[in-house]
Design a protein around this motif. Structure first.
Motif, PDB file in Angstrom:
ATOM      1  N   ILE A 162       5.020 -12.194  16.515  1.00  0.00           N
ATOM      2  CA  ILE A 162       5.234 -11.461  15.267  1.00  0.00           C
ATOM      3  C   ILE A 162       5.804 -10.081  15.554  1.00  0.00           C
ATOM      4  O   ILE A 162       5.246  -9.322  16.340  1.00  0.00           O
ATOM      5  CB  ILE A 162       3.903 -11.330  14.499  1.00  0.00           C
ATOM      6  N   LYS A 163       6.925  -9.784  14.912  1.00  0.00           N
ATOM      7  CA  LYS A 163       7.535  -8.455  15.015  1.00  0.00           C
ATOM      8  C   LYS A 163       7.346  -7.733  13.688  1.00  0.00           C
ATOM      9  O   LYS A 163       7.807  -8.192  12.645  1.00  0.00           O
ATOM     10  CB  LYS A 163       9.021  -8.568  15.341  1.00  0.00           C
ATOM     11  N   LEU A 164       6.646  -6.617  13.754  1.00  0.00           N
ATOM     12  CA  LEU A 164       6.414  -5.789  12.564  1.00  0.00           C
ATOM     13  C   LEU A 164       7.544  -4.787  12.399  1.00  0.00           C
ATOM     14  O   LEU A 164       8.038  -4.235  13.372  1.00  0.00           O
ATOM     15  CB  LEU A 164       5.102  -5.025  12.698  1.00  0.00           C
ATOM     16  N   ARG A 165       7.925  -4.563  11.162  1.00  0.00           N
ATOM     17  CA  ARG A 165       8.938  -3.553  10.882  1.00  0.00           C
ATOM     18  C   ARG A 165       8.345  -2.156  10.951  1.00  0.00           C
ATOM     19  O   ARG A 165       7.157  -1.946  10.757  1.00  0.00           O
ATOM     20  CB  ARG A 165       9.527  -3.760   9.486  1.00  0.00           C
ATOM     21  N   ARG A 166       9.212  -1.251  11.221  1.00  0.00           N
ATOM     22  CA  ARG A 166       8.880   0.169  11.220  1.00  0.00           C
ATOM     23  C   ARG A 166       9.642   0.762  10.037  1.00  0.00           C
ATOM     24  O   ARG A 166      10.809   0.429   9.809  1.00  0.00           O
ATOM     25  CB  ARG A 166       9.346   0.760  12.545  1.00  0.00           C
ATOM     26  N   TRP A 167       8.979   1.592   9.281  1.00  0.00           N
ATOM     27  CA  TRP A 167       9.573   2.197   8.091  1.00  0.00           C
ATOM     28  C   TRP A 167       9.550   3.712   8.247  1.00  0.00           C
ATOM     29  O   TRP A 167       8.646   4.265   8.850  1.00  0.00           O
ATOM     30  CB  TRP A 167       8.779   1.817   6.842  1.00  0.00           C
ATOM     31  N   THR A 168      10.533   4.383   7.659  1.00  0.00           N
ATOM     32  CA  THR A 168      10.548   5.841   7.642  1.00  0.00           C
ATOM     33  C   THR A 168      10.416   6.312   6.196  1.00  0.00           C
ATOM     34  O   THR A 168      11.134   5.834   5.318  1.00  0.00           O
ATOM     35  CB  THR A 168      11.867   6.389   8.238  1.00  0.00           C
ATOM     36  N   ASN A 169       9.489   7.226   5.979  1.00  0.00           N
ATOM     37  CA  ASN A 169       9.323   7.854   4.673  1.00  0.00           C
ATOM     38  C   ASN A 169      10.489   8.818   4.499  1.00  0.00           C
ATOM     39  O   ASN A 169      10.637   9.760   5.273  1.00  0.00           O
ATOM     40  CB  ASN A 169       7.985   8.588   4.621  1.00  0.00           C
ATOM     41  N   LYS A 170      11.338   8.576   3.507  1.00  0.00           N
ATOM     42  CA  LYS A 170      12.534   9.395   3.300  1.00  0.00           C
ATOM     43  C   LYS A 170      12.201  10.859   3.061  1.00  0.00           C
ATOM     44  O   LYS A 170      12.927  11.742   3.501  1.00  0.00           O
ATOM     45  CB  LYS A 170      13.338   8.853   2.120  1.00  0.00           C
ATOM     46  N   GLU A 223       0.813  -1.218   0.000  1.00  0.00           N
ATOM     47  CA  GLU A 223       0.000   0.000   0.000  1.00  0.00           C
ATOM     48  C   GLU A 223       0.852   1.277   0.000  1.00  0.00           C
ATOM     49  O   GLU A 223       0.349   2.372  -0.187  1.00  0.00           O
ATOM     50  CB  GLU A 223      -0.999   0.011   1.159  1.00  0.00           C
ATOM     51  N   PHE A 224       2.188   1.132   0.193  1.00  0.00           N
ATOM     52  CA  PHE A 224       3.090   2.284   0.191  1.00  0.00           C
ATOM     53  C   PHE A 224       4.119   2.205  -0.940  1.00  0.00           C
ATOM     54  O   PHE A 224       5.203   2.778  -0.834  1.00  0.00           O
ATOM     55  CB  PHE A 224       3.800   2.397   1.546  1.00  0.00           C
ATOM     56  N   ASP A 225       3.806   1.501  -2.005  1.00  0.00           N
ATOM     57  CA  ASP A 225       4.738   1.334  -3.127  1.00  0.00           C
ATOM     58  C   ASP A 225       5.191   2.667  -3.729  1.00  0.00           C
ATOM     59  O   ASP A 225       6.310   2.770  -4.231  1.00  0.00           O
ATOM     60  CB  ASP A 225       4.117   0.475  -4.233  1.00  0.00           C
ATOM     61  N   ALA A 226       4.359   3.676  -3.688  1.00  0.00           N
ATOM     62  CA  ALA A 226       4.688   4.963  -4.310  1.00  0.00           C
ATOM     63  C   ALA A 226       5.704   5.758  -3.488  1.00  0.00           C
ATOM     64  O   ALA A 226       6.299   6.711  -3.994  1.00  0.00           O
ATOM     65  CB  ALA A 226       3.419   5.787  -4.496  1.00  0.00           C
ATOM     66  N   LEU A 227       5.928   5.385  -2.229  1.00  0.00           N
ATOM     67  CA  LEU A 227       6.831   6.129  -1.353  1.00  0.00           C
ATOM     68  C   LEU A 227       8.199   5.463  -1.276  1.00  0.00           C
ATOM     69  O   LEU A 227       8.331   4.256  -1.446  1.00  0.00           O
ATOM     70  CB  LEU A 227       6.238   6.199   0.064  1.00  0.00           C
ATOM     71  N   GLU A 228       9.209   6.264  -1.003  1.00  0.00           N
ATOM     72  CA  GLU A 228      10.548   5.721  -0.778  1.00  0.00           C
ATOM     73  C   GLU A 228      10.708   5.504   0.730  1.00  0.00           C
ATOM     74  O   GLU A 228      10.810   6.456   1.501  1.00  0.00           O
ATOM     75  CB  GLU A 228      11.618   6.675  -1.299  1.00  0.00           C
ATOM     76  N   LEU A 229      10.700   4.234   1.132  1.00  0.00           N
ATOM     77  CA  LEU A 229      10.747   3.890   2.550  1.00  0.00           C
ATOM     78  C   LEU A 229      12.078   3.245   2.917  1.00  0.00           C
ATOM     79  O   LEU A 229      12.664   2.517   2.123  1.00  0.00           O
ATOM     80  CB  LEU A 229       9.610   2.927   2.899  1.00  0.00           C
ATOM     81  N   VAL A 230      12.501   3.524   4.153  1.00  0.00           N
ATOM     82  CA  VAL A 230      13.734   2.957   4.685  1.00  0.00           C
ATOM     83  C   VAL A 230      13.370   2.167   5.944  1.00  0.00           C
ATOM     84  O   VAL A 230      12.677   2.687   6.826  1.00  0.00           O
ATOM     85  CB  VAL A 230      14.728   4.082   5.054  1.00  0.00           C
ATOM     86  N   PRO A 231      13.812   0.892   6.078  1.00  0.00           N
ATOM     87  CA  PRO A 231      13.502   0.134   7.294  1.00  0.00           C
ATOM     88  C   PRO A 231      14.226   0.736   8.500  1.00  0.00           C
ATOM     89  O   PRO A 231      15.396   1.084   8.407  1.00  0.00           O
ATOM     90  CB  PRO A 231      14.000  -1.277   6.986  1.00  0.00           C
TER      91      PRO A 231
END
Length: 98
Positions: free
Chosen positions: A69-77, A38-46
């Motif tokens: 379950i551990k979910l990752r956190r992403w930052t929108n560059k 759902e965030f393919d359009a954004l440049e994300l960094v784990p």
């Protein structure tokens, strides 16, 4: 594993550890380094992981089964905003209780 866990887990998470005792089976999953669709359009960094979620699954061979379950956190560059996977999208057809 794909016969006893939801397809979503196998597709998006890696099994990193298991603990098998007489009464319990604990399966530990970490989200793969693959941003949510759902965030393919954004440049994300784990940027590490959020808290661990534990789900009690159906018993298997007389043992209680727990999915950790551990979910990752992403930052929108571009904006610095923290993004995580939406569990409402994940949970379609899967029943989870608190």
């Amino acid at each position: 594993m794909k016969f006893i866990t939801p397809d979503f887990l196998i597709e998006n998470f890696e099994i990193v550890s298991t603990i098998n005792s007489e009464e319990n089976l604990h399966l530990y999953f970490e989200e793969k380094i693959k941003p949510p669709k759902e965030f393919d359009a954004l440049e994300l960094v784990p940027k590490g992981f959020l808290y661990e979620i534990t789900i009690q699954n159906f018993p298997l061979r007389g043992k209680f089964v727990y999915l950790h379950i551990k979910l990752r956190r992403w930052t929108n560059k571009a904006t610095g905003e923290i993004i995580k996977r939406d569990w409402q999208l994940v949970a379609k057809g899967i029943y989870m209780t608190q």
